[in-house]
Design an enzyme around this catalytic site. Structure first.
Site, PDB file in Angstrom:
ATOM      1  N   TYR A 145      -2.929  24.696 -45.269  1.00 53.85           N
ATOM      2  CA  TYR A 145      -1.540  24.383 -44.965  1.00 53.85           C
ATOM      3  C   TYR A 145      -1.478  22.965 -44.410  1.00 53.85           C
ATOM      4  CZ  TYR A 145       3.046  24.561 -42.645  1.00 53.85           C
ATOM      5  OH  TYR A 145       4.330  24.306 -42.225  1.00 53.85           O
ATOM      6  N   ASP A 240      -7.060  16.668 -42.952  1.00 55.43           N
ATOM      7  CA  ASP A 240      -5.946  17.114 -42.132  1.00 55.43           C
ATOM      8  C   ASP A 240      -6.535  17.797 -40.901  1.00 55.43           C
ATOM      9  OD1 ASP A 240      -3.802  18.216 -40.898  1.00 55.43           O
ATOM     10  OD2 ASP A 240      -2.999  19.252 -42.665  1.00 55.43           O
ATOM     11  N   LYS A 268      -0.668  18.622 -32.842  1.00 57.55           N
ATOM     12  CA  LYS A 268      -1.072  19.651 -31.883  1.00 57.55           C
ATOM     13  C   LYS A 268      -1.732  19.085 -30.612  1.00 57.55           C
ATOM     14  CE  LYS A 268      -0.522  23.205 -35.261  1.00 57.55           C
ATOM     15  NZ  LYS A 268      -0.862  23.345 -36.647  1.00 57.55           N
TER      16      LYS A 268
HETATM   17  C1  LIG Z   1       0.150  22.915 -37.820  1.00 63.67           C
HETATM   18  C2  LIG Z   1      -0.411  22.193 -38.977  1.00 63.67           C
HETATM   19  C3  LIG Z   1       0.345  21.255 -39.685  1.00 63.67           C
HETATM   20  C4  LIG Z   1       1.809  21.030 -39.438  1.00 63.67           C
HETATM   21  O1  LIG Z   1       2.086  20.522 -38.181  1.00 63.67           O
HETATM   22  P1  LIG Z   1       3.583  20.665 -37.595  1.00 63.67           P
HETATM   23  O2  LIG Z   1       3.534  19.940 -36.297  1.00 63.67           O
HETATM   24  O3  LIG Z   1       3.824  22.149 -37.475  1.00 63.67           O
HETATM   25  O4  LIG Z   1       4.502  20.045 -38.581  1.00 63.67           O
HETATM   26  C5  LIG Z   1      -0.282  20.513 -40.672  1.00 63.67           C
HETATM   27  N1  LIG Z   1      -1.582  20.705 -40.961  1.00 63.67           N
HETATM   28  C6  LIG Z   1      -2.329  21.613 -40.301  1.00 63.67           C
HETATM   29  C7  LIG Z   1      -3.770  21.753 -40.649  1.00 63.67           C
HETATM   30  C8  LIG Z   1      -1.776  22.392 -39.302  1.00 63.67           C
HETATM   31  O5  LIG Z   1      -2.517  23.324 -38.691  1.00 63.67           O
END
Ligand SMILES: *Cc1c(COP(=O)(O)O)cnc(C)c1O
Length: 430
Positions: A145, A240, A268
């Site tokens: 994701y 990511d 995060k």
């Molecule tokens: C949480 C997450 C996102 C999205 O971040 P948001 O702040 O919710 O937009 C993208 N990539 C990864 C791997 C994530 O865990």
């Protein structure tokens, strides 16, 4: 019995004015049944809901709270920044301080741009990769994701190798036609794809440790193969690390596995609980962004004073205390206890852990990709989740989410969690 009276009332109210009663679908209890608890406050490793229940928190706001809720240094930093004003739309020195902390920590990052969410970070990194290489095709992996970016909302399907199929209404096929979705941990499929379309591929984006199909680590050699193929074909490798950054090691998964991408996305933990994202990488690539280069990207509140103060305090605390070994040991003790409990109950299961990320899968086989994760016993998970919640343990409300341990979790919390799991799993097996 957990008292849920006020939470149920609050949820009724919320559903009248907010779609599904939640501002992000991950918070809804659709996969496990019932309605979500409404939280009044967090303190260290605990959440307190509006009915006065205390819960051991294994979500940590879905990742950010590696230091626990209301860490004194983070709170103090936010309060100090608040008294000077919330946003100026002009540069502040804190932005450079945070950028330097990030560049020092994350091996691939020479320059970094702050944004407001992980989604914005991946969206911008993809645009930059396409603009910098002059190519359009982006390779992702099923089960990873990357936020709700149009071009990345693609599931793998039989036709995925030739045409990306959008996984949400409202995403025109045109948005995903240049997205290829491959199998995670399958270096051979990636090599075949590069052999066929290598000169069209702008970037390969992946979670170097997946958190979004449950915790799925990279198999030995997979990250290295991604690196080699991208280098060979002139594509950019994007890690990511929105979830793994400052989580699986201070320098993220790229430090832990010694594989260096060209671009990295963060979020995060880097915001310490405030809305933040960031993307960074090689200086020559990052200098393709506006105002130096032609690739446009902007943000009214980007580099926000409160968010940067929170991020700086979080990273400085992590750097000074270096809690990673301790976090990993605590998490290992927990996952071994959960696994023992499932074994004693005679329930087929798998465990996965990287640092302080973990998942207990109700699955017959080791989970290495999305096809296998899709076969998790989600009904059994729902029963497990509800039983744990009744016993004051707050787990992610989906089998496809990673769990997180914070520096605040004590041996007593771990023991209490394992005891709860023994009771719940034994009653499931009966
Ligand atoms: C949480 C997450 C996102 C999205 O971040 P948001 O702040 O919710 O937009 C993208 N990539 C990864 C791997 C994530 O865990």
């Amino acid at each position: 019995m957990l008292n849920r009276e006020k939470s149920c009332q609050a949820f009724d109210r919320a559903t009248g004015v907010i779609p599904g009663g939640v501002n992000s679908p991950a918070r809804a209890f659709g996969a496990v049944g019932g309605s979500p608890l409404f939280i009044e406050r967090g303190e260290r490793q605990y959440l307190y809901d509006i009915d006065g229940n205390r819960l051991i928190d294994y979500i940590g706001s879905w990742g950010p709270h590696i230091l626990g809720h209301c860490h004194p240094e983070v709170t103090a930093a936010i309060e100090a920044a608040l008294s000077c004003g919330t946003s100026f739309g002009a540069p502040t020195e804190r932005e450079s301080e945070l950028a330097e902390l990030i560049a020092d920590a994350v091996p691939s990052i020479e320059k970094v741009r702050m944004v407001n969410s992980g989604t914005e970070a991946t969206m911008s990194a993809i645009r930059l990769a396409r603009g910098h290489t002059g190519r359009n095709v982006v390779v992702k992996f099923a089960g990873c994701y990357h936020g709700h970016v149009d071009s990345l909302l693609v599931e793998a399907g039989s036709g995925a190798l030739t045409h990306g199929v959008p996984s949400s209404p409202g995403v025109p096929e045109g948005c995903t036609a240049d997205t290829l979705s491959l199998r995670y941990n399958d270096a051979e499929q990636l090599a075949d794809t590069f052999a066929k379309r290598g000169d069209e591929i702008a970037a390969v984006i992946l979670e170097p440790v997946v958190g979004n199909m449950g915790c799925v680590p990279p198999q030995p050699g997979f990250l290295e193969a991604c690196r080699e193929l991208c280098t060979k074909h002139g594509a950019l490798l994007i890690f990511d690390e929105v979830m793994t950054g400052f989580r699986v090691a201070y320098g993220g998964a790229q430090a832990r596995y010694s594989v260096t991408p060209d671009l990295t996305t963060l979020g995060k933990i880097v915001g310490g609980g405030l809305p933040v994202g960031a993307y960074g990488g090689r200086a020559d690539v990052m200098d393709s962004i506006s105002p130096v280069g032609p690739v446009y990207q902007a943000g009214t509140l980007s580099g926000n004073p409160l968010a940067t103060a929170s991020g700086i305090a979080t990273l400085k605390t992590l750097k000074a205390t270096d809690p990673y070994e301790q976090l990993e040991a605590t998490t290992t003790r927990l996952i071994e206890g959960l696994s023992d409990a499932a074994t004693s109950a005679g329930l087929p299961h798998q465990t996965a852990q990287v640092g302080s990320m973990f998942t207990l899968f109700f699955n017959e086989e080791p989970v290495t990709n999305y096809d296998i994760s899709a076969r998790n016993d989600t009904e059994r998970f729902a029963t497990y989740f509800q039983g744990m919640l009744e016993r004051g343990v707050y787990l992610p409300c989906s089998q496809f989410e990673a769990n997180f341990v914070s520096v605040c979790h004590t041996d007593e919390d771990i023991d209490a969690t394992i005891t709860a799991a023994r009771e719940v799993l034994t009653s499931i097996a009966r």
